[in-house]
Motif scaffolding. Structure first.
Motif, PDB file in Angstrom:
ATOM      1  N   THR A  13      15.788   9.403   3.567  1.00 13.35           N
ATOM      2  CA  THR A  13      15.382  10.571   3.387  1.00 13.35           C
ATOM      3  C   THR A  13      13.490  10.448   2.384  1.00 13.35           C
ATOM      4  O   THR A  13      13.741   9.521   1.437  1.00 13.35           O
ATOM      5  CB  THR A  13      16.346  11.717   3.077  1.00 13.35           C
ATOM      6  N   PHE A  14      13.303  11.807   2.622  1.00  8.43           N
ATOM      7  CA  PHE A  14      13.026  11.998   1.914  1.00  8.43           C
ATOM      8  C   PHE A  14      12.755  11.907   0.138  1.00  8.43           C
ATOM      9  O   PHE A  14      12.047  10.985  -0.372  1.00  8.43           O
ATOM     10  CB  PHE A  14      11.328  13.505   1.749  1.00  8.43           C
ATOM     11  N   LEU A  15      13.902  12.242  -0.103  1.00  7.27           N
ATOM     12  CA  LEU A  15      14.192  11.973  -2.093  1.00  7.27           C
ATOM     13  C   LEU A  15      14.331  10.766  -1.915  1.00  7.27           C
ATOM     14  O   LEU A  15      14.666  10.158  -3.370  1.00  7.27           O
ATOM     15  CB  LEU A  15      14.934  12.758  -1.624  1.00  7.27           C
ATOM     16  N   GLN A  16      14.782   9.905  -1.460  1.00  8.80           N
ATOM     17  CA  GLN A  16      15.752   8.386  -1.898  1.00  8.80           C
ATOM     18  C   GLN A  16      14.467   8.127  -0.993  1.00  8.80           C
ATOM     19  O   GLN A  16      14.750   6.805  -1.522  1.00  8.80           O
ATOM     20  CB  GLN A  16      16.415   8.352  -0.166  1.00  8.80           C
ATOM     21  N   THR A  17      13.064   7.776  -1.208  1.00  7.25           N
ATOM     22  CA  THR A  17      11.985   7.521  -0.740  1.00  7.25           C
ATOM     23  C   THR A  17      11.446   7.171  -2.730  1.00  7.25           C
ATOM     24  O   THR A  17      10.428   6.516  -2.803  1.00  7.25           O
ATOM     25  CB  THR A  17      10.900   7.558   0.465  1.00  7.25           C
ATOM     26  N   VAL A  18      11.866   8.605  -3.425  1.00 12.30           N
ATOM     27  CA  VAL A  18      11.286   8.205  -4.431  1.00 12.30           C
ATOM     28  C   VAL A  18      11.328   6.654  -5.591  1.00 12.30           C
ATOM     29  O   VAL A  18      10.408   6.835  -5.890  1.00 12.30           O
ATOM     30  CB  VAL A  18      11.451   9.747  -5.553  1.00 12.30           C
ATOM     31  N   PRO A  19      12.042   6.678  -5.643  1.00  7.98           N
ATOM     32  CA  PRO A  19      12.468   5.084  -6.269  1.00  7.98           C
ATOM     33  C   PRO A  19      12.110   4.110  -5.671  1.00  7.98           C
ATOM     34  O   PRO A  19      11.370   3.272  -6.587  1.00  7.98           O
ATOM     35  CB  PRO A  19      14.327   5.073  -6.946  1.00  7.98           C
ATOM     36  N   TYR A  20      11.813   4.147  -4.648  1.00  9.26           N
ATOM     37  CA  TYR A  20      10.591   2.664  -4.175  1.00  9.26           C
ATOM     38  C   TYR A  20       9.176   3.049  -4.521  1.00  9.26           C
ATOM     39  O   TYR A  20       8.616   1.970  -4.990  1.00  9.26           O
ATOM     40  CB  TYR A  20      10.414   3.612  -2.464  1.00  9.26           C
ATOM     41  N   MET A  21       9.056   4.347  -5.074  1.00 10.61           N
ATOM     42  CA  MET A  21       7.323   4.574  -5.066  1.00 10.61           C
ATOM     43  C   MET A  21       7.464   3.704  -7.047  1.00 10.61           C
ATOM     44  O   MET A  21       5.849   3.763  -6.759  1.00 10.61           O
ATOM     45  CB  MET A  21       7.011   6.138  -5.871  1.00 10.61           C
ATOM     46  N   ASP A  22       7.927   3.935  -7.451  1.00  7.76           N
ATOM     47  CA  ASP A  22       8.534   2.958  -8.433  1.00  7.76           C
ATOM     48  C   ASP A  22       8.002   1.716  -8.180  1.00  7.76           C
ATOM     49  O   ASP A  22       7.493   0.986  -9.231  1.00  7.76           O
ATOM     50  CB  ASP A  22       9.264   3.192  -9.703  1.00  7.76           C
ATOM     51  N   ARG A  23       8.380   1.493  -7.504  1.00  9.15           N
ATOM     52  CA  ARG A  23       8.904  -0.134  -7.671  1.00  9.15           C
ATOM     53  C   ARG A  23       7.985  -1.013  -6.834  1.00  9.15           C
ATOM     54  O   ARG A  23       7.099  -1.958  -6.443  1.00  9.15           O
ATOM     55  CB  ARG A  23       9.827  -0.782  -6.682  1.00  9.15           C
ATOM     56  N   LEU A  24       6.111   0.282  -6.453  1.00 10.45           N
ATOM     57  CA  LEU A  24       5.189  -0.219  -5.894  1.00 10.45           C
ATOM     58  C   LEU A  24       4.669  -1.012  -7.244  1.00 10.45           C
ATOM     59  O   LEU A  24       4.369  -1.981  -7.105  1.00 10.45           O
ATOM     60  CB  LEU A  24       4.236   0.278  -5.415  1.00 10.45           C
ATOM     61  N   ASP A  25       3.795  -0.084  -8.196  1.00  8.15           N
ATOM     62  CA  ASP A  25       3.088  -0.214  -9.293  1.00  8.15           C
ATOM     63  C   ASP A  25       4.050  -0.471  -9.819  1.00  8.15           C
ATOM     64  O   ASP A  25       4.235   0.646 -11.287  1.00  8.15           O
ATOM     65  CB  ASP A  25       1.040   0.072  -9.432  1.00  8.15           C
ATOM     66  N   TYR A  26       4.859  -1.650 -10.452  1.00 12.38           N
ATOM     67  CA  TYR A  26       5.920  -1.417 -11.639  1.00 12.38           C
ATOM     68  C   TYR A  26       5.350  -1.351 -12.684  1.00 12.38           C
ATOM     69  O   TYR A  26       6.103  -1.819 -14.403  1.00 12.38           O
ATOM     70  CB  TYR A  26       6.920  -2.515 -11.391  1.00 12.38           C
ATOM     71  N   ASP A  85     -13.325 -18.739 -15.184  1.00 16.21           N
ATOM     72  CA  ASP A  85     -13.686 -17.011 -15.410  1.00 16.21           C
ATOM     73  C   ASP A  85     -13.109 -16.599 -14.349  1.00 16.21           C
ATOM     74  O   ASP A  85     -13.036 -15.179 -13.985  1.00 16.21           O
ATOM     75  CB  ASP A  85     -15.284 -17.038 -15.038  1.00 16.21           C
ATOM     76  N   VAL A  86     -12.411 -17.306 -13.742  1.00 15.44           N
ATOM     77  CA  VAL A  86     -11.198 -16.367 -12.554  1.00 15.44           C
ATOM     78  C   VAL A  86     -10.318 -15.895 -13.068  1.00 15.44           C
ATOM     79  O   VAL A  86      -9.384 -14.775 -12.996  1.00 15.44           O
ATOM     80  CB  VAL A  86     -10.533 -18.531 -11.820  1.00 15.44           C
ATOM     81  N   THR A  87      -9.862 -16.191 -14.564  1.00 15.17           N
ATOM     82  CA  THR A  87      -9.164 -16.216 -15.494  1.00 15.17           C
ATOM     83  C   THR A  87      -9.451 -14.003 -16.009  1.00 15.17           C
ATOM     84  O   THR A  87      -8.569 -13.516 -15.788  1.00 15.17           O
ATOM     85  CB  THR A  87      -7.757 -16.430 -16.309  1.00 15.17           C
ATOM     86  N   THR A  88     -10.617 -14.822 -16.384  1.00  7.87           N
ATOM     87  CA  THR A  88     -11.298 -13.176 -16.972  1.00  7.87           C
ATOM     88  C   THR A  88     -11.086 -12.200 -15.719  1.00  7.87           C
ATOM     89  O   THR A  88     -11.047 -10.864 -15.750  1.00  7.87           O
ATOM     90  CB  THR A  88     -12.569 -13.581 -17.123  1.00  7.87           C
ATOM     91  N   LEU A  89     -11.653 -13.032 -14.641  1.00  8.49           N
ATOM     92  CA  LEU A  89     -11.500 -11.421 -12.935  1.00  8.49           C
ATOM     93  C   LEU A  89     -10.476 -10.873 -12.518  1.00  8.49           C
ATOM     94  O   LEU A  89     -10.181 -10.146 -12.859  1.00  8.49           O
ATOM     95  CB  LEU A  89     -12.161 -12.967 -12.191  1.00  8.49           C
ATOM     96  N   MET A  90      -9.309 -11.908 -12.545  1.00  8.01           N
ATOM     97  CA  MET A  90      -7.826 -11.785 -12.289  1.00  8.01           C
ATOM     98  C   MET A  90      -7.692 -10.271 -13.140  1.00  8.01           C
ATOM     99  O   MET A  90      -6.996  -9.247 -12.943  1.00  8.01           O
ATOM    100  CB  MET A  90      -6.837 -12.721 -12.329  1.00  8.01           C
ATOM    101  N   GLY A  91      -8.301 -10.871 -14.661  1.00  6.55           N
ATOM    102  CA  GLY A  91      -7.073  -9.461 -16.011  1.00  6.55           C
ATOM    103  C   GLY A  91      -8.467  -8.325 -15.214  1.00  6.55           C
ATOM    104  O   GLY A  91      -8.200  -7.531 -15.554  1.00  6.55           O
ATOM    105  N   THR A  92      -9.451  -8.098 -15.397  1.00  3.12           N
ATOM    106  CA  THR A  92     -10.639  -7.296 -15.236  1.00  3.12           C
ATOM    107  C   THR A  92     -10.132  -6.673 -13.834  1.00  3.12           C
ATOM    108  O   THR A  92     -10.538  -5.207 -14.109  1.00  3.12           O
ATOM    109  CB  THR A  92     -12.333  -7.512 -14.976  1.00  3.12           C
ATOM    110  N   ILE A  93      -9.504  -7.415 -12.750  1.00  4.87           N
ATOM    111  CA  ILE A  93      -9.371  -6.251 -11.655  1.00  4.87           C
ATOM    112  C   ILE A  93      -7.878  -5.224 -11.921  1.00  4.87           C
ATOM    113  O   ILE A  93      -7.713  -4.409 -11.093  1.00  4.87           O
ATOM    114  CB  ILE A  93      -9.137  -7.329 -10.901  1.00  4.87           C
ATOM    115  N   ASP A  94      -7.279  -6.579 -12.541  1.00  5.97           N
ATOM    116  CA  ASP A  94      -5.965  -5.475 -12.868  1.00  5.97           C
ATOM    117  C   ASP A  94      -5.690  -4.927 -11.654  1.00  5.97           C
ATOM    118  O   ASP A  94      -4.432  -4.078 -11.813  1.00  5.97           O
ATOM    119  CB  ASP A  94      -6.426  -4.119 -14.247  1.00  5.97           C
ATOM    120  N   VAL A  95      -4.288  -6.231 -11.661  1.00  5.30           N
ATOM    121  CA  VAL A  95      -3.810  -6.140  -9.540  1.00  5.30           C
ATOM    122  C   VAL A  95      -2.211  -6.054 -10.285  1.00  5.30           C
ATOM    123  O   VAL A  95      -1.654  -6.872 -11.335  1.00  5.30           O
ATOM    124  CB  VAL A  95      -4.496  -7.365  -9.392  1.00  5.30           C
ATOM    125  N   VAL A  96      -1.558  -5.426 -10.127  1.00  2.00           N
ATOM    126  CA  VAL A  96      -0.598  -6.065  -9.488  1.00  2.00           C
ATOM    127  C   VAL A  96      -0.441  -5.640  -8.375  1.00  2.00           C
ATOM    128  O   VAL A  96      -0.103  -4.755  -7.178  1.00  2.00           O
ATOM    129  CB  VAL A  96       0.343  -4.722 -10.400  1.00  2.00           C
TER     130      VAL A  96
END
Length: 417
Positions: free
Chosen positions: A55-68, A400-411
């Motif tokens: 249901t629409f309401l049950q999906t709200v907690p799934y949103m938290d788990r995207l970018d945690y 520099d690859v680690t620097t680039l991973m940090g600057t992108i700020d991915v989850v």
């Protein structure tokens, strides 16, 4: 027969600087990156497909788990999409609470980013400083929702409940003497708003500490200045948003350009870089923390002066109060129907986007009139940024690859969805 000049290296998926389960296949000429091929999908949890069965309401907690790391901002875009389809608007107090928690979440995100980015590049101390402040903000999350991370606090039509009148306190322990306990509870004598206000008083000084450690540190500048340069036109062409776009000198922020909730009633500035390198993106995010602090202070003042409802009165969308539910049959039926069958959302489609800490986070929602989404599509900012990894890394050194991973700020929760 000539020797093979280039060789490939697997960076991850267990590498601590990969910021998630990224397998980055690097083609190297010595220590110079000739090509970077990101392999994603190792964390895929089918969030978009699962939403079609909940249901629409049950999906709200799934949103938290995207970018945690940016939990409530994800929820915000989702509930805004539902509200567009329902044609409802949350009460003004709920809008101020949402904006305040969006900015608390932005600070939480940037604190983890600055700590992890520092570790990637070799600066250990800033990680410990940043997590000191994260603890206070996690306590605020817990005070309003009961959870330190996956809050499920935003609801269609408003927020789950109003801010508590009492901030939880630390209890006595064998590990703490009375003086330490008093110090821990010093700002916890009043309400949650009092605690947040005390935090905003302290926080600019904390940001000064991070800048003392990093901003003019010559090693930090040697590792960031001139690395991963993206010019403004290219940044727009490859789909950058948020600090990645503003670091390249493009003053685009949904809070100003397409205001939602009460952002148009608040006073704050949008920091913009000049050179489009990792150092400018660092400076943009540091200044964003200061601006978020300004916004939170304004929200605290307004919320103090303006009590009121925090969710709509329509019981087809929002549950009745516990008191009403236990004393009135109509409210009991509404409560039962809402949490079993769920709300029916009118047919249509809607797109809602928020200025997430990492960029534009959008939800495209299609409803066929049932109690579940017909289709849900998530526009994750990290996905667009990850595709630029090859372009950013080419010609740089392996370090520099680690620097680039940090600057992108991915989850990776939001990239793999």
């Amino acid at each position: 027969m000539s020797d093979i000049k280039n060789y490939t290296l697997n960076f991850g998926p267990q590498h601590p600087a990969a910021h998630g389960v990224l397998r980055l296949v690097l083609e190297l000429d010595g220590e110079v990156v000739e090509r970077a091929d990101p392999h994603i999908g190792l964390l895929h949890r089918a969030t978009e497909k699962l939403a079609e069965t909940r249901t629409f309401l049950q999906t709200v907690p799934y949103m938290d788990r995207l970018d945690y790391v940016s939990m409530m901002c994800n929820e915000h875009a989702y509930v805004m999409a539902i509200e567009k389809l329902l044609g409802i608007e949350p009460p003004l107090r709920a809008q101020y609470i949402r904006v305040m928690f969006d900015e608390i979440t932005r600070i939480l995100n940037h604190l983890l980013w600055i700590g992890a980015h520092g570790l990637d590049v070799g600066a250990m101390a800033v990680f410990l400083y940043a997590f000191r402040e994260r603890e206070d903000l996690m306590d605020v999350y817990e005070a309003v929702s009961g959870a330190r991370m996956h809050a499920a606090y935003y609801r269609p039509g408003g927020v789950y409940r109003d801010l508590p009148d009492r901030m939880p306190r630390h209890n006595g322990s064998k590990l703490r003497n009375a003086a330490q306990l008093d110090d821990l509870n010093r700002d916890r004598q009043g309400s949650v708003l009092d605690f947040i206000e005390a935090f905003t008083d302290r926080f600019p000084g904390y940001v000064d500490e991070y800048e003392t450690l990093l901003t003019d540190n010559r090693i930090w500048k040697q590792r960031l200045v001139g690395v991963g340069v993206v010019d403004p036109d290219r940044a727009k062409a490859i789909g950058f948003t948020g600090p990645m776009l503003r670091g390249s000198g493009v003053a685009w922020d949904l809070r100003k350009s397409q205001p939602y909730e009460v952002y148009d009633l608040l006073d704050f500035d949008i920091p913009v870089g000049r050179n489009g390198d990792c150092y400018d993106r660092y400076l943009v995010r540091v200044e964003e923390m200061r601006q978020s602090n300004r916004i939170i202070r304004q929200c605290v003042q307004w919320l103090r002066d303006n009590p009121g409802p925090v969710i709509v009165e329509n019981h087809k969308v929002a549950p009745p109060s516990r008191v009403a539910m236990k004393s009135n049959m109509e409210e009991l039926i509404h409560h039962f129907k809402l949490f079993t069958e769920g709300m029916h959302v009118p047919e249509g489609e809607a797109y809602a986007a928020v200025e997430h800490p990492k960029g534009e986070f959008g939800i495209y929602l299609v409803s066929d009139g049932a109690n579940k989404p017909y289709r849900l599509k998530i526009r994750a900012p990290g996905f667009a940024h990850m595709q630029a990894m090859d372009e950013l890394a080419r010609g740089h050194m392996l370090a520099d690859v680690t620097t680039l991973m940090g600057t992108i700020d991915v989850v990776f929760g939001e990239i793999d969805r």
